[in-house]
Structures are given as structure tokens and as C-alpha cells.
Design a protein around this motif. Structure first.
Motif, PDB file in Angstrom:
ATOM      1  N   VAL A 158      64.394  38.408 102.835  1.00 14.70           N
ATOM      2  CA  VAL A 158      63.034  38.484 103.097  1.00 14.70           C
ATOM      3  C   VAL A 158      62.520  37.295 104.280  1.00 14.70           C
ATOM      4  CG1 VAL A 158      60.759  37.754 101.844  1.00 14.70           C
ATOM      5  CG2 VAL A 158      62.697  38.604 100.608  1.00 14.70           C
ATOM      6  N   VAL A 159      61.736  37.768 104.920  1.00 17.17           N
ATOM      7  CA  VAL A 159      61.236  36.925 105.973  1.00 17.17           C
ATOM      8  C   VAL A 159      59.655  36.648 105.768  1.00 17.17           C
ATOM      9  CG1 VAL A 159      61.069  36.798 108.424  1.00 17.17           C
ATOM     10  CG2 VAL A 159      62.997  38.060 107.702  1.00 17.17           C
ATOM     11  N   ALA A 160      59.351  35.410 105.963  1.00 16.03           N
ATOM     12  CA  ALA A 160      58.127  34.904 105.982  1.00 16.03           C
ATOM     13  C   ALA A 160      57.585  34.714 107.134  1.00 16.03           C
ATOM     14  CB  ALA A 160      57.893  33.560 105.207  1.00 16.03           C
ATOM     15  N   VAL A 161      56.295  35.434 107.505  1.00 16.16           N
ATOM     16  CA  VAL A 161      55.717  35.377 108.893  1.00 16.16           C
ATOM     17  C   VAL A 161      54.081  35.054 109.012  1.00 16.16           C
ATOM     18  CG1 VAL A 161      57.361  36.975 109.811  1.00 16.16           C
ATOM     19  CG2 VAL A 161      54.994  37.616 108.807  1.00 16.16           C
ATOM     20  N   ARG A 162      53.573  34.337 109.923  1.00 18.92           N
ATOM     21  CA  ARG A 162      52.304  34.022 110.056  1.00 18.92           C
ATOM     22  C   ARG A 162      51.622  35.648 110.438  1.00 18.92           C
ATOM     23  NH1 ARG A 162      51.249  29.209 108.969  1.00 18.92           N
ATOM     24  NH2 ARG A 162      52.844  27.385 109.663  1.00 18.92           N
TER      25      ARG A 162
ATOM     26  N   ARG B 243      48.738  36.314 111.596  1.00 21.58           N
ATOM     27  CA  ARG B 243      47.891  36.346 112.935  1.00 21.58           C
ATOM     28  C   ARG B 243      48.918  36.446 114.336  1.00 21.58           C
ATOM     29  NH1 ARG B 243      42.893  32.316 112.223  1.00 21.58           N
ATOM     30  NH2 ARG B 243      41.817  33.452 110.470  1.00 21.58           N
ATOM     31  N   SER B 244      49.853  35.576 114.115  1.00 17.83           N
ATOM     32  CA  SER B 244      50.730  35.294 115.551  1.00 17.83           C
ATOM     33  C   SER B 244      52.127  35.858 115.392  1.00 17.83           C
ATOM     34  CB  SER B 244      50.942  33.811 115.619  1.00 17.83           C
ATOM     35  OG  SER B 244      51.684  33.453 114.476  1.00 17.83           O
ATOM     36  N   GLY B 245      52.631  36.194 114.123  1.00 20.04           N
ATOM     37  CA  GLY B 245      53.682  37.020 113.708  1.00 20.04           C
ATOM     38  C   GLY B 245      55.045  35.985 113.804  1.00 20.04           C
ATOM     39  N   GLN B 246      54.601  34.649 113.961  1.00 20.20           N
ATOM     40  CA  GLN B 246      55.622  33.852 114.055  1.00 20.20           C
ATOM     41  C   GLN B 246      56.454  33.767 112.525  1.00 20.20           C
ATOM     42  OE1 GLN B 246      54.248  29.862 114.435  1.00 20.20           O
ATOM     43  NE2 GLN B 246      56.293  28.670 114.497  1.00 20.20           N
ATOM     44  N   VAL B 247      57.609  33.877 112.720  1.00 21.52           N
ATOM     45  CA  VAL B 247      58.722  33.407 111.574  1.00 21.52           C
ATOM     46  C   VAL B 247      58.500  32.222 111.157  1.00 21.52           C
ATOM     47  CG1 VAL B 247      60.818  33.834 110.750  1.00 21.52           C
ATOM     48  CG2 VAL B 247      60.017  35.587 112.275  1.00 21.52           C
ATOM     49  N   VAL B 248      58.261  31.953 109.902  1.00 15.92           N
ATOM     50  CA  VAL B 248      58.232  30.359 109.470  1.00 15.92           C
ATOM     51  C   VAL B 248      59.601  30.282 108.615  1.00 15.92           C
ATOM     52  CG1 VAL B 248      56.916  29.167 107.624  1.00 15.92           C
ATOM     53  CG2 VAL B 248      55.627  30.850 109.018  1.00 15.92           C
ATOM     54  N   SER B 249      60.276  31.247 107.673  1.00 12.72           N
ATOM     55  CA  SER B 249      61.323  30.942 107.025  1.00 12.72           C
ATOM     56  C   SER B 249      62.067  32.317 106.803  1.00 12.72           C
ATOM     57  CB  SER B 249      61.007  30.357 105.766  1.00 12.72           C
ATOM     58  OG  SER B 249      60.131  30.902 104.891  1.00 12.72           O
ATOM     59  N   VAL B 250      63.307  32.211 106.236  1.00 10.01           N
ATOM     60  CA  VAL B 250      64.165  33.424 106.201  1.00 10.01           C
ATOM     61  C   VAL B 250      65.078  33.274 104.893  1.00 10.01           C
ATOM     62  CG1 VAL B 250      66.052  34.734 107.100  1.00 10.01           C
ATOM     63  CG2 VAL B 250      64.265  34.008 108.602  1.00 10.01           C
ATOM     64  N   GLY B 251      65.105  34.180 104.135  1.00  7.45           N
ATOM     65  CA  GLY B 251      66.094  34.215 103.037  1.00  7.45           C
ATOM     66  C   GLY B 251      65.482  33.499 101.688  1.00  7.45           C
ATOM     67  N   GLN B 252      66.157  32.729 101.105  1.00  6.60           N
ATOM     68  CA  GLN B 252      65.497  32.125  99.834  1.00  6.60           C
ATOM     69  C   GLN B 252      64.399  31.558 100.053  1.00  6.60           C
ATOM     70  OE1 GLN B 252      67.296  32.939  96.649  1.00  6.60           O
ATOM     71  NE2 GLN B 252      65.281  32.176  96.084  1.00  6.60           N
ATOM     72  N   LYS B 253      64.215  30.786 100.785  1.00  6.32           N
ATOM     73  CA  LYS B 253      62.734  30.108 100.949  1.00  6.32           C
ATOM     74  C   LYS B 253      61.634  30.909 101.233  1.00  6.32           C
ATOM     75  CE  LYS B 253      64.403  25.386 102.946  1.00  6.32           C
ATOM     76  NZ  LYS B 253      64.413  24.701 104.222  1.00  6.32           N
ATOM     77  N   ALA B 254      61.993  32.081 101.930  1.00  2.00           N
ATOM     78  CA  ALA B 254      60.773  33.035 102.097  1.00  2.00           C
ATOM     79  C   ALA B 254      60.682  33.960 100.821  1.00  2.00           C
ATOM     80  CB  ALA B 254      61.355  34.095 103.119  1.00  2.00           C
ATOM     81  N   ARG B 255      61.829  34.183 100.183  1.00  2.00           N
ATOM     82  CA  ARG B 255      61.636  34.899  98.746  1.00  2.00           C
ATOM     83  C   ARG B 255      60.840  34.118  97.847  1.00  2.00           C
ATOM     84  NH1 ARG B 255      63.479  35.735  93.907  1.00  2.00           N
ATOM     85  NH2 ARG B 255      63.991  37.747  92.925  1.00  2.00           N
TER      86      ARG B 255
END
Length: 320
Positions: free
Chosen positions: A29-33, A35-47
Motif C-alpha cells: 500500500v502506498v499513501a499519496v497526496r 492533488r500533487s501525487g506526492q508519496v507520503v508513506s509506503v507499507g505498514q504506515k500507509a496501510r
């Protein structure tokens, strides 16, 4: 130069590092913004953000149904995972990625591109059923036919393999995620309770099952009452979920039977000896192995960690 083996799944990413074993296991899982598509977190934090993200954040699964649907995000996710596993700087390892048996050339290219984006020097592909059999302790290069059922998050991949290759295969979108959806729908209809998919998955793992448990289990579930939108809590018993999840298992069984009908008779005859290999996190569902074994008349084989069967199988190629 040592290498990595990767199982890039719908639900999780597992990494095997030559000489060290499994070095990473995180949700895909990947958390992105937004509007900008910027990746905020990846993996467990995103989940952990699933169902809890503010409006500006979006939790993305770049792998759906065993297929990469967003190559750019998948590449970022794979690169982040490799760095966490100790790959970085000037070091560009060889990477072996396991793929479903029915991927198209376009899908293969997406996987290869994701591996290159992740920083690999060379990327190789290996069919998941072959890797799963090896990870479960079965010789995938035997001339005898072996039935592999890999119940993942997005899909269940079913294949008959022989001599290190897939002879017949089918993939259905009945797997861990569909079970979670079924539990979620049941709570809404039977208990007037709206819950998130993460809660549905927890219920499935804790008290869900394809067959009745020897002892009835119960669980207190909190969510939102459908009728008025207010917080509420109910008690759910394990017996309630049997029929719900049994329907999912029946569809997997039907797909297996359909595949066997298309398999050469010589290999079908081998299955009475070689049995059934169960892999994937979905094979942990209570009773699924016993149900399939009874209905098919085949002995079920799996490892202590079925979710890791595929990536463990890469160790046979890379060397321990």
C-alpha cells in the motif's frame, strides 16, 4: 553479487535476500497526496491509513488482482522496500520477481519496469505456482503433475505444474479481499453495522471459517450503525460466518474442478500421489484446506508460513 527474490502481491510485498532469508514483509500500500501525487508513506504506515485518511491523502494499492495497475507507484513502492531491505547507493542487485501464470506481455513489461525503477541491475521473472511448490517443499521440476492453489489477496491462482513449468492455469478474483467484502456485507445486512475492510479482515482471521469450529468463538465488533450513522457495537459468533465464507470456498473449488477437467489425464492421475499445494495468506482461513482436501480427495500440503511460500521458492533459484 547477491540477489533478491520478490513476491509483489496484491496484499503484501515479501523480499528474500540471498544468504539472509526473508528480510522484509510489508503491506503493498502506498499513501499519496491527491492533488500533487506526492508519496507520503509506503507499507505498514500507509496501510494504517486505509479508511482513516484525510481528504488530501489517498491510500493506493498499485497491484490489483495480481497485476500492476500503476507502474510508477509500484516502482516507488518496490524501490522503497528494497532500500529498507539493505539495497541502496551504488549497489544494483539482480532481482527475481514472481508473477501470476497468466500475465500478458504488457503486464510482464510493467513488472520488469517496476524492478528497474526499484534499482535492480537485471530483473528476471518466475511463475508463482512453480515458486509456491518449491516453497512448500515440493520438487517443481518433477515430471509428475502437481496442483498448486495460491489464495492471495486479490486473486486465487490455480495451476497444474510439471517439469518446472505451468501446464494449465486459471485465475479467479475470489480470494482474501472478496472474503473481506463478504464479511463486510454480512455485518451490514445482518447486524445493521457498517465496518471498514480492515475490520472485516480482522473478523475473518479471528473467528471466520469455511467449516464450523470445534468451539464457537465470538467477537465484539465496533462500527457505525447503518440506520442512523451513530457509533454502535455488536457481538458476532463464528458460526454466523460459515455460510458466508463457504460460498467463497465453493467458487474456488469449482475453478479447481474446471481446471482439472482441462488437464491431460496422465497429469491428473499424478495428483492422487502428489496432492494439493496450498499457498498464499488466504490459505490460512480456517477450514479451507480441509474442505478442499475432502472435496477433491487429495492430500493438502503447505508450509508453516503459506504467505511466504512463493518468495521462499525463489531461494531454490537464487541459492540459500
Amino acid at each position: 553479487m547477491f540477489a533478491f527474490g520478490m513476491d509483489l502481491g496484491t496484499s503484501s510485498v515479501l523480499l528474500y535476500r540471498q544468504g539472509k532469508g526473508i528480510v522484509l514483509r510489508e503491506p503493498s500500500v502506498v499513501a499519496v497526496r491527491r492533488r500533487s501525487g506526492q508519496v507520503v508513506s509506503v507499507g505498514q504506515k500507509a496501510r494504517d491509513m486505509l479508511g482513516r485518511t484525510p481528504e488530501d491523502l489517498l491510500a493506493v494499492r498499485p497491484v490489483r488482482g495480481g497485476v500492476i495497475t500503476d507502474c510508477e507507484i509500484a516502482g516507488i513502492m518496490a524501490r522503497t522496500m528494497l532500500r529498507r531491505a539493505g539495497c541502496g547507493g551504488m549497489f544494483r542487485p539482480n532481482l527475481l520477481i514472481c508473477v501470476p501464470p497468466l500475465v500478458s506481455e504488457l503486464e510482464e513489461r510493467a513488472v520488469l519496469d517496476a524492478g528497474i525503477q526499484a534499482g535492480a541491475s537485471r530483473v528476471y521473472l518466475m511463475e508463482q505456482p512453480v515458486a509456491a511448490a518449491a516453497g512448500a517443499g515440493i520438487d517443481p521440476h518433477s515430471p509428475k503433475g502437481t496442483l498448486v492453489v495460491d489464495i492471495g489477496g486479490g486473486t486465487t491462482d490455480i495451476a497444474v505444474i510439471s517439469m518446472g513449468a505451468v501446464v494449465r492455469a486459471v485465475s479467479i478474483r475470489i480470494a482474501g479481499d472478496s472474503c473481506d467484502n463478504a464479511v463486510q456485507a454480512y455485518l451490514r445486512d445482518a447486524h445493521n453495522l457498517d465496518i471498514g475492510l480492515s475490520t472485516a479482515e480482522y473478523i475473518k482471521c479471528e473467528i471466520g471459517g469455511v467449516l464450523p469450529r470445534e468451539e464457537e468463538s465470538r467477537l465484539t465488533v465496533r462500527g457505525r450503525r447503518v440506520s442512523d450513522g451513530l457509533p454502535a457495537c455488536v457481538t458476532v459468533q463464528s458460526g454466523e460466518l460459515v455460510s458466508v465464507l463457504h460460498e467463497q470456498a465453493e467458487q474456488i473449488l469449482a475453478a479447481i474442478c474446471g481446471l482439472i477437467e482441462l488437464t491431460p489425464p496422465e497429469l491428473v492421475g499424478d495428483l492422487t500421489e502428489t496432492g494439493l499445494v496450498l499457498a498464499g495468506g488466504g490459505s490460512r482461513l480456517y477450514g479451507i484446506g480441509s474442505y478442499l482436501s475432502q472435496e477433491l480427495g487429495l492430500e493438502a500440503h503447505t508450509s508453516d508460513d503459506p504467505e511466504a511460500c512463493v518468495v521462499e521458492g525463489t531461494s531454490r533459484v537464487l541459492g540459500r
